[in-house]
Write an enzyme that holds these catalytic residues in place. Structure first.
Site, PDB file in Angstrom:
ATOM      1  N   LYS A 251      -7.427  -3.604 -15.681  1.00 52.71           N
ATOM      2  CA  LYS A 251      -6.898  -2.277 -15.340  1.00 52.71           C
ATOM      3  C   LYS A 251      -6.897  -1.390 -16.580  1.00 52.71           C
ATOM      4  O   LYS A 251      -6.638  -1.880 -17.682  1.00 52.71           O
ATOM      5  CB  LYS A 251      -5.441  -2.407 -14.868  1.00 52.71           C
ATOM      6  CG  LYS A 251      -5.284  -2.932 -13.461  1.00 52.71           C
ATOM      7  CD  LYS A 251      -3.817  -2.910 -13.050  1.00 52.71           C
ATOM      8  CE  LYS A 251      -3.618  -3.578 -11.698  1.00 52.71           C
ATOM      9  NZ  LYS A 251      -4.241  -2.857 -10.582  1.00 52.71           N
ATOM     10  N   ARG A 325      -4.997 -10.180  -2.206  1.00 52.28           N
ATOM     11  CA  ARG A 325      -5.530 -10.677  -0.930  1.00 52.28           C
ATOM     12  C   ARG A 325      -6.006 -12.122  -1.056  1.00 52.28           C
ATOM     13  O   ARG A 325      -6.017 -12.868  -0.086  1.00 52.28           O
ATOM     14  CB  ARG A 325      -6.637  -9.728  -0.442  1.00 52.28           C
ATOM     15  CG  ARG A 325      -7.816  -9.617  -1.341  1.00 52.28           C
ATOM     16  CD  ARG A 325      -8.676  -8.394  -1.040  1.00 52.28           C
ATOM     17  NE  ARG A 325      -8.085  -7.155  -1.557  1.00 52.28           N
ATOM     18  CZ  ARG A 325      -8.623  -5.956  -1.406  1.00 52.28           C
ATOM     19  NH1 ARG A 325      -9.761  -5.809  -0.732  1.00 52.28           N
ATOM     20  NH2 ARG A 325      -8.039  -4.891  -1.907  1.00 52.28           N
TER      21      ARG A 325
HETATM   22  N1  BES Z   1      -1.458  -4.595  -7.380  1.00 49.16           N
HETATM   23  C1  BES Z   1      -2.543  -3.737  -7.117  1.00 49.16           C
HETATM   24  C2  BES Z   1      -2.202  -2.613  -6.129  1.00 49.16           C
HETATM   25  C3  BES Z   1      -1.210  -1.585  -6.592  1.00 49.16           C
HETATM   26  C4  BES Z   1      -1.635  -0.415  -7.188  1.00 49.16           C
HETATM   27  C5  BES Z   1       0.133  -1.740  -6.358  1.00 49.16           C
HETATM   28  C6  BES Z   1      -0.727   0.533  -7.571  1.00 49.16           C
HETATM   29  C7  BES Z   1       1.053  -0.790  -6.748  1.00 49.16           C
HETATM   30  C8  BES Z   1       0.609   0.361  -7.351  1.00 49.16           C
HETATM   31  C9  BES Z   1      -3.704  -4.533  -6.523  1.00 49.16           C
HETATM   32  O1  BES Z   1      -3.806  -5.850  -6.906  1.00 49.16           O
HETATM   33  C10 BES Z   1      -4.961  -3.834  -6.942  1.00 49.16           C
HETATM   34  O2  BES Z   1      -5.183  -3.732  -8.100  1.00 49.16           O
HETATM   35  N2  BES Z   1      -5.718  -3.363  -5.976  1.00 49.16           N
HETATM   36  C11 BES Z   1      -6.929  -2.652  -6.263  1.00 49.16           C
HETATM   37  C12 BES Z   1      -7.947  -3.058  -5.231  1.00 49.16           C
HETATM   38  C13 BES Z   1      -9.325  -2.605  -5.553  1.00 49.16           C
HETATM   39  C14 BES Z   1      -9.868  -3.306  -6.770  1.00 49.16           C
HETATM   40  C15 BES Z   1     -10.213  -2.878  -4.357  1.00 49.16           C
HETATM   41  C16 BES Z   1      -6.616  -1.161  -6.146  1.00 49.16           C
HETATM   42  O3  BES Z   1      -5.814  -0.780  -5.320  1.00 49.16           O
HETATM   43  O4  BES Z   1      -7.170  -0.394  -6.934  1.00 49.16           O
HETATM   44 ZN    ZN Z   2      -4.899  -6.118  -8.744  1.00 49.54          ZN
END
Ligand code: BES
Ligand code: ZN
Ligand code: ZN
Length: 486
Positions: A251, A325
């Site tokens: 991230k 997931r």
């Molecule tokens: N934990 C995150 C989702 C999230 C984002 C929760 C902001 C709370 C606030 C999740 O694991 C994630 O990173 N999802 C990605 C998915 C993508 C790579 C398809 C996302 O939402 O960007």
């Molecule tokens: Zn994530």
């Protein structure tokens, strides 16, 4: 926590440092409102006003519905935190449900996480008296059961908040497992912890891959509440990412901050389990939490890896940040072996859900519209904002993979909350398709600017909604049964 005491006395007779008066219509004449004072100070019904002469806090309120009353309770406590009053009193126009909403708002807004503050401000407000002789009807309410429920709800929400707020170097998978054991011990709950070895024998290839680069070993927490004569079996599953760095699909710095809150789904499940057992509901409830970190390292799982899940389906990894997931699909597989009547997962699953619904609202997904509506109704009643998101066959195509049974990310950058939900749906067996709900709490789980009854930090999203859904579900079963007997 603030002590709330019910007093079977007329409001005016109760002795307290400050009076709290809700004002719906400032022209309304009643003995609690000092009209002269309101006029002098130009009270506009738009902001709170503390009459320092009378020691009366006026709180404007749009309607006497539970949403407004809950928020009024929060506003009262927040305002009084700036003063030195030790005791406050309030009376109501209506019934128990009004008092209950106000009390819950007061208790939930009072929370703050101060574990690491060297200096904390002493709370001055100690006790709130509620007159049970309601004003307009002079009706005496004697039922005090509701106050017990309010405390159970507030304590369970705060339990989830505390866990989520705990920094990630402390709140590790092992820490969550130990907390789960503590919760089990102080309630009539059984607790089983599956370690890495167990996950291997369970063939949880997806969950294990996510956890691999972490120095803290993963835990699958399984809590069971089994009353003597359960009316149904509900299984709850929670995403318990004690830290989500994104993994090799790292991230960006600004997006990583707050990812300690990626365990909010798991913590909500712990809060719900705590509440259900304390309320003594006649329902068997299981809580399954997939607790791990998503980290980087030489042995990290990679984009391009293909994982074999517990259900036997192969998964192409295209983004290691779509890890929730992967953990959940194996936990959901384990959960289905318990043969639930209803299966619900709670997860901070996607940023897309926050984009779509905003930061106050959770997304409800699943295959069964009436089950989704039932959850929506209970959640909204409980004061949590939720909205239904629809699955469709076109989005399902977006998670097809050329080399495996399914891909962990969609091929389109749109509709990410739904494609993530549909990914989970791929792991739900046909017999449970209409019994399953997925709740994406990514928006409201963590609060960066206080709103409604939520102070800064973890909100405990999912706890009130989950408890309300289970309570209503059991009540509806009772109703259906008595109708059937007639
Ligand atoms: N934990 C995150 C989702 C999230 C984002 C929760 C902001 C709370 C606030 C999740 O694991 C994630 O990173 N999802 C990605 C998915 C993508 C790579 C398809 C996302 O939402 O960007
Ligand atoms: Zn994530
Ligand atoms: Zn995550």
């Amino acid at each position: 926590m603030l002590q709330i005491t019910l007093k079977n006395e007329n409001f005016t007779k109760i002795d307290a440092d400050v009076s709290v008066v809700l004002v719906i219509d400032k022209n309304l004449k009643h003995e609690w409102i000092n009209h002269k004072s309101l006029k002098k100070w130009g009270f506009t019904s738009q902001s709170v006003f503390l009459d320092q002469g009378d020691c009366t806090l006026y709180i404007p309120i749009e309607k006497l519905d539970s949403d407004c009353l809950r928020e009024a309770g929060a506003l009262a406590v927040r305002t009084l935190a700036n003063y030195t009053f030790k005791t406050a009193k309030i009376g109501f126009y209506g019934d128990d449900s009004q008092m209950s909403a106000f009390a819950l708002g007061a208790l939930l807004s009072e929370y703050s996480y101060t574990e690491f503050k060297s200096k904390t401000k002493e709370k001055s407000l100690q006790e709130l008296f509620i007159s049970t002789q309601t004003y307009l009807f002079k009706k005496h309410t004697t039922n005090q059961e509701w106050l017990k429920k309010v405390y159970i709800l507030a304590e369970s929400t705060n339990l989830a908040r505390d866990l989520v707020n705990t920094p990630p170097q402390i709140a590790t998978p092992k820490y969550l497992a130990n907390k789960a054991k503590e919760i089990a011990q102080s309630n009539k709950i059984q607790c089983k912890i599956l370690t890495k070895k167990d996950l291997k024998s369970e063939k949880m290839g997806a969950f294990l891959a996510v956890s691999r680069a972490s120095s803290r070993s993963p835990k699958l927490i399984h809590l069971s509440f089994k009353p003597k004569q359960p009316k149904a079996k509900i299984v709850l599953v929670g995403k318990g990412l004690t830290y989500d760095s994104g993994g090799l699909s790292l991230k960006p710095a600004d997006f990583m901050v707050t990812m300690k809150a990626d365990k909010s789904g798991g913590c909500a499940v712990l809060g719900i389990m705590n509440a259900i057992s304390r309320l003594g509901l006649e329902v068997e409830v299981h809580g399954i939490i997939g607790a791990t970190e998503n980290m980087i390292g030489g042995n990290a799982y990679k984009p391009d890896d293909v994982l074999i899940s517990r259900e036997g389906k192969s998964i192409e990894v295209r983004n290691t940040d779509a890890e929730g997931r992967l953990v959940l699909c194996d936990c959901l597989s384990y959960a289905q072996d318990l043969k639930p009547d209803v299966l619900i997962d709670f997860a901070t699953l996607t940023g897309a859900c926050v984009v779509g619904l905003g930061e106050y609202t959770s997304g409800i997904m699943g295959y069964d519209e009436s089950l989704k509506i039932a959850f929506e109704t209970s959640a909204l009643d409980s004061g949590e904002l939720v909205a239904r998101l629809p699955f469709n066959r076109h989005i399902k195509k977006l998670i097809e993979s050329k080399i495996a049974d399914v891909s962990n990310v969609a091929s389109s950058r749109y509709g990410g909350a739904i494609s993530a939900g549909m990914f989970l749906g791929e792991f739900i067996r046909d017999e449970f398709k209409n019994k399953w709900l997925h709740i994406d709490i990514a928006g409201p789980a963590y609060v960066e600017k206080e709103w409604d009854i939520n102070p800064f930090g973890a909100s405990g999203a999912g706890v009130r909604a989950g408890v309300a859904f289970i309570t209503d579900y059991i009540q509806n079963l009772d109703f259906a049964n008595t109708k059937g007997k007639k």
